[in-house]
Design an enzyme around this catalytic site. Structure first.
Site, short mmCIF file in Angstrom:
data_model
loop_
_atom_site.label_atom_id
_atom_site.label_comp_id
_atom_site.label_asym_id
_atom_site.label_seq_id
_atom_site.Cartn_x
_atom_site.Cartn_y
_atom_site.Cartn_z
N MET A 8 43.27 30.84 41.78
CA MET A 8 41.86 31.01 42.14
C MET A 8 41.12 29.67 42.03
O MET A 8 40.95 29.13 40.93
CB MET A 8 41.22 32.07 41.25
CG MET A 8 41.81 33.45 41.46
SD MET A 8 41.10 34.68 40.35
CE MET A 8 39.37 34.66 40.86
N CYS A 98 43.29 30.83 52.18
CA CYS A 98 41.91 30.55 51.76
C CYS A 98 40.93 30.91 52.88
O CYS A 98 41.06 30.43 54.01
CB CYS A 98 41.76 29.07 51.40
SG CYS A 98 40.07 28.64 50.87
N ARG A 224 41.60 38.30 39.85
CA ARG A 224 40.40 38.73 39.14
C ARG A 224 40.69 39.78 38.08
O ARG A 224 40.00 39.83 37.05
CB ARG A 224 39.37 39.25 40.15
CG ARG A 224 38.83 38.17 41.09
CD ARG A 224 37.89 38.75 42.13
NE ARG A 224 38.58 39.71 42.99
CZ ARG A 224 37.96 40.61 43.76
NH1 ARG A 224 36.63 40.68 43.76
NH2 ARG A 224 38.66 41.43 44.53
#
Length: 322
Positions: A8, A98, A224
């Site tokens: 990330m 991305c 996440r």
């Protein structure tokens, strides 16, 4: 079954990799991307984004780290992959996922998914430039605008010699909006002979098992979800083996936050010292009410002394048994 920590950008740097892998359950990490344009980068760039290169390519707890490259030209990508390998990278990953507009405008990331033949040339050139013992992998999405070319994309990367493909189960246009379309990954196993790693929207052990069932993938990448629950990978591994698991309570997570703050004092400019823990608390508050309280307490503080005092005050109000 392996669990990988996602790369990330701006979040999962070396200090975060060290903290999360120390908790346990993570089998592999990928760095934030090294942006490749038209030149061979000096060694210091690779060391800056992947300081683990100076420690046999592993985090302090021994988890291997692959170095990720992002670019759209086969030649420079191959040259820089070779340099990364010569510096001790245990694997070279390639960012074709991305969604950032600034990256896509410069022919990097997910925009390349509309050019499967270019993906093939990039991976092939990297594979030929890197010793065979060092894996070359790719991270993609289902597609750019839609998933209509997914099998073509996967075939191009597979036939170029990649050792594995991680698929974030959303298109570029989907961004990070739920749901993740895990079921679309199931179609690619028949056209590949390499591991396919599922990624996207795994926040719990239940999500993990649904992801594996729908995608047909053995391995999963968490991003996440691990930032919100630092022991998620450990819980998944433990419960999958039939072991009882007690999820980490807030006091244990707070120790990680405090360790990140201590690192920030040493390695961040004074005006940015609170940035990393504020950012992490933004994820942790999804799972821990105490993280929300702490975030509200420090969000407007900037000095190390003020933030340190607030952390001490917060800890002093925890139950004594903690």
């Amino acid at each position: 079954m392996q669990i990988h920590l996602a790369p990330m950008e701006g979040v999962v740097n070396a200090r975060m990799r060290a903290l999360l892998t120390a908790v346990g359950g993570i089998d592999r990490c990928i760095t934030e991307f090294v942006r490749i344009s038209d030149q061979l980068l000096p060694a210091r760039v690779f060391y800056r984004l992947c300081p683990e290169l100076m420690a046999d390519g592993r985090t302090p707890s021994g988890v291997p780290v692959y170095l990720q490259l992002l670019g759209g030209e086969p030649g420079p990508m191959a040259e820089n992959a070779a340099r990364a390998a010569s510096l001790g990278a245990l694997g070279i990953d390639t960012n074709f996922g991305c969604p950032a507009k600034c990256v896509n405008r410069h022919r990097g990331g997910s925009v390349l998914l509309d050019e499967p033949e270019l993906l093939h040339r990039i991976i092939k050139s990297m594979r030929e430039a890197v010793p065979t013992a060092i894996p070359v992998t790719a991270k993609i999405r289902l597609g750019f605008k839609d998933s209509g070319r997914l099998t073509e994309i996967v075939t191009a990367i597979n036939e170029a010699g990649a050792d594995a493909i991680t698929i974030h189960a959303r298109t570029k246009d989907d961004g990070y909006k739920p749901p993740a379309h895990w079921q679309q990954l199931a179609q690619v196993h028949a056209i590949t002979n390499i591991p396919i790693i599922a990624n996207g929207e795994v926040w719990s052990p239940a999500d993990f098992h649904r992801c594996r069932a729908q995608s047909g993938c053995q391995d999963v990448m968490l991003g996440r979800g691990l930032l919100a629950r630092p022991d998620l990978a450990l819980e998944i591994k433990s419960t999958t083996m039939g072991q009882l698991y007690q999820a980490s309570a807030w006091p244990a997570i707070l120790k990680l936050v405090e360790a990140l703050f201590e690192d920030s004092i040493l390695n961040c400019a004074p005006r940015h010292v609170g940035g990393p823990i504020k950012q992490w608390l933004g994820y942790l508050r999804r799972e821990y009410a105490e993280a929300q309280l702490l975030f509200e307490r420090i969000k407007r503080l900037n000095s190390a002394a003020d933030i340190s005092a607030a952390l001490g005050e917060h800890r002093s109000h925890l139950p004594v048994a903690a």
